[in-house]
Design a protein around this motif. Structure first.
Motif, mmCIF file in Angstrom:
data_model
loop_
_atom_site.group_PDB
_atom_site.id
_atom_site.type_symbol
_atom_site.label_atom_id
_atom_site.label_comp_id
_atom_site.label_asym_id
_atom_site.label_seq_id
_atom_site.Cartn_x
_atom_site.Cartn_y
_atom_site.Cartn_z
ATOM 1 N N CYS A 266 1.039 -0.838 0.120
ATOM 2 C CA CYS A 266 -0.258 -0.301 -0.071
ATOM 3 C C CYS A 266 0.765 0.916 0.025
ATOM 4 N N ASN A 331 -7.825 1.116 -9.691
ATOM 5 C CA ASN A 331 -7.114 0.064 -9.465
ATOM 6 C C ASN A 331 -5.555 -0.261 -8.701
ATOM 7 N N TYR A 332 -5.479 1.024 -8.750
ATOM 8 C CA TYR A 332 -4.051 0.904 -7.494
ATOM 9 C C TYR A 332 -3.709 1.752 -6.605
ATOM 10 N N LYS A 335 -6.996 1.975 -5.243
ATOM 11 C CA LYS A 335 -7.198 1.073 -4.615
ATOM 12 C C LYS A 335 -6.125 0.793 -2.834
ATOM 13 N N LYS A 338 -7.792 3.116 -0.175
ATOM 14 C CA LYS A 338 -8.843 2.146 0.676
ATOM 15 C C LYS A 338 -8.272 0.922 1.718
ATOM 16 N N ARG B 68 -4.578 -6.518 -4.835
ATOM 17 C CA ARG B 68 -6.155 -7.290 -4.960
ATOM 18 C C ARG B 68 -6.039 -8.069 -4.549
ATOM 19 N N THR B 72 -12.169 -4.778 -0.485
ATOM 20 C CA THR B 72 -12.344 -3.313 -0.188
ATOM 21 C C THR B 72 -13.737 -2.750 -0.522
#
Lengths: 468, 136
Positions: A266, A331-332, A335, A338, B68, B72
């Motif tokens: 992350c 997507n990156y 994400k 989150k 992935r 979430t």
């Protein structure tokens, strides 16, 4: 004198046992003797002596500014210092002289601190040692046997700190003991109108109380931090520390931070993304390095940035731009944001369950020898070394590394305490208690200085390996 | 290395770049195509410089793909840990400035009070006219 704590030196200055100028000169002398370590990029000798003289005048009149008056300090070279070159250890900023002081620098100077110089770092603070952003106050502190404190995000101004990751950067404090860290925090903390990410409460100096009774304390041990790569020595120190608290009456419980294993990934995405944005300002036009190409603006920008940034910096810029591409953004980047919330919530849940402070290792092991260290590339190293320190920056929490013992090889090992947001004082109070129990040996600087002559023989060896 | 080649010399540019993708890299995800390289270099104003840099990016992407695995669903992105607080805004008064000379001192090319830039709106030389992946 040079091996004493801030408070001891401050007392000595007040009592006239040593003058600020004498102290400054001793410091400069040691800096010169240890030059082969390459710890300083810029030594601000003239400025320091001038500041020391002014401090001496104040002491003579009995008008010292406070605990920091006359105390030698050094500042990492990604903090802007007015009139003193600030480079971030990058070609991109070679020769750059800021016209202003970072707020934290100004606050130190206002208290009479004497600025010895700007210390070295990995280019733009992107090294495998991490950044104030991933642990680079706490990791080096653990490896060197000193206290490394990262305040809560929002407590200390970032104005003038050349940014790496705006949402995670925090100025960190390195001192010999926890009390000293508290003294410095008292000077640095507090609202800064120039940094809108500082909380609005004004700062004020404070003294740490001395805990005698830890029976009301609840210490959490995150089970996900018990990783296979943790050296058995550090694991044993961690375990002993937990037992120490328990034997003194504290409640010590195992807790869970379920998203710990995703913290580094992350961080990797968020960091490279913010870096891609932050490094965009370096184009050679208004400050910093500029190449000689004059054909076109784009050509000049491209060549300037090629010359100015090293591979690590460029790699992160490219990765960050990849994650921020329209087709990748959700997507990156989103994400990762989150996942960041999930990580921050893990800590909130643990603290809400009654835990006051978390106890973890700071690093996987003692410091690794240079030749072994360079075998892995930067990202791999960061991923490994920041594993205990990094999640704290994502959650914005305060954390401190306290030296606990020397390893079998005679190298320092530290342990980390993590506190609730804005409960920095409480965190340091617990750390101070622990420090007192542990009695980590004070560095014998006199021996070090006496040994320096023999070290000069290996100076050539050191400078050769550093050039790689 | 810059974008004009796409319009003017597509075939030759593609041929040149093909040598620098990582389709054969077992650790990579094959995502860093020639197109992506060109696009990123234009956006970032930073060049890859070598095959290693491309491979490094592939690894960085593969690493990031691990996210992935995290569920979430229903989770809001977190932009700042201080999201529950009100942002402080200063009052709109000028309290400092007038440091033109100091600021201009840091620039390499200055004419009177102007920062001097090379001419704009000039495209970089075509791909095949350039030295690809020049090392410093």
């Amino acid at each position: 004198m040079l091996g004493r704590t801030l408070q001891e030196v401050s007392a000595a200055l007040k009592q006239g046992q040593i003058t600020p100028v004498e102290l400054c000169q001793k410091c400069l002398s040691l800096i010169k003797k240890t030059k082969f370590l390459n710890a300083y990029i810029t030594i601000s000798e003239e400025v320091a002596l001038k500041q020391a003289e002014e401090s001496e005048k104040r002491y003579k009149k009995g008008h010292s500014l406070g605990a920091l008056d006359g105390i030698p300090v050094a500042v990492k070279d990604n903090f802007s210092t007015s009139g003193i070159e600030t480079t971030c250890a990058s070609n991109m900023l070679k020769g750059y002289v800021p016209p202003y002081n970072a707020t934290v620098v100004q606050r130190l100077l206002d208290q009479g601190a004497v600025l010895m110089g700007k210390t070295n770092l990995d280019e733009f603070a992107m090294g495998a040692l991490g950044s104030d952003t991933g642990g680079s106050t706490r990791n080096p502190a653990a490896h060197c046997g000193i206290v490394g404190f990262k305040p809560s995000y929002g407590l200390v101004s970032r104005h003038g700190l050349i940014p790496l990751v705006n949402s995670m950067d925090v100025p960190g404090i390195l001192t010999r003991c926890v009390d000293d860290a508290a003294t410095v925090l008292g000077v640095l903390a507090g609202h800064d109108p120039k940094d809108s990410t500082t909380i609005q409460d004004p700062g004020k100096p404070f003294m740490l109380s001395s805990l005698t009774d830890v029976s009301k304390l609840c210490i959490g041990i995150p089970k996900e931090y018990l990783v296979p790569e943790l050296s058995s020595e550090v694991r044993s120190f961690w375990s002993k520390a937990a037992n120490l608290f328990e034997s003194e009456g504290a409640k010590v419980i195992e807790v869970s931070l379920p998203h710990t294993s995703y913290s580094i990934v992350c961080y990797h995405v968020l960091c490279t993304s913010e870096v891609a944005s932050n490094m965009a300002r370096f184009d050679g036009l208004e400050y910093g390095h500029r190449c000689d190409i004059d054909v076109s603006t784009e050509a000049m920008y491209a060549a300037t940035r090629r010359e100015g940034f090293n591979d690590v910096v460029r790699g992160r810029i490219l990765a960050g731009n990849f994650f921020l591409l329209k087709e990748n953004y959700a997507n990156y980047f989103i994400k990762a944001q989150k996942v960041r919330r999930l990580i921050a919530n893990d800590f909130v849940n643990v603290f809400n369950s009654g835990v006051d402070v978390l106890l973890t290792p700071t690093t996987l092991s003692e410091a690794v020898p240079y030749l072994e260290f360079i075998k892995e590339d930067n990202r791999t190293r960061s991923a490994q070394d920041d594993i205990f320190t990094q999640a704290v920056n994502m959650a914005g929490l305060p954390a401190v590394s306290v030296p606990v013992a020397l390893s079998n090889q005679g190298l320092p090992v530290g342990l980390q305490f993590i506190g609730r947001a804005f409960c920095d004082q409480q965190l340091l109070t617990v750390a101070k208690w622990f420090e007192k129990q542990v009695q980590f040996p004070v560095i014998q600087l006199q021996e070090l200085m006496d040994d320096c002559s023999s070290v000069f023989e290996i100076e050539k060896l050191a400078s050769v390996s550093l050039k790689q | 290395m810059w974008a004009r080649a796409v319009l003017l010399g597509h075939r030759s540019w593609m041929g040149w770049h093909r040598g620098f993708t990582s389709k054969t890299d077992p650790q990579g995800s094959g995502r860093v195509t020639a197109e992506v390289i060109e696009h990123l270099e234009r956006l970032a104003l930073v060049d890859f410089g070598s095959q290693e840099a491309v491979a490094r990016l592939e690894k960085a992407i593969a690493f990031a793909d691990r996210l992935r695995a995290v569920d979430t669903e229903g989770v809001e992105p977190m932009e700042s840990v201080l999201e529950d607080r009100c942002l402080y805004l200063r009052s709109d008064n000028v309290v400092e400035g007038n440091c033109v000379e100091e600021l201009l001192q840091n620039a390499h090319r200055v004419v009177e009070e102007y920062f001097v830039a090379p001419p704009g709106n000039i495209s970089l030389p075509k791909q095949d006219e350039q030295q690809p992946f020049s090392h410093n």
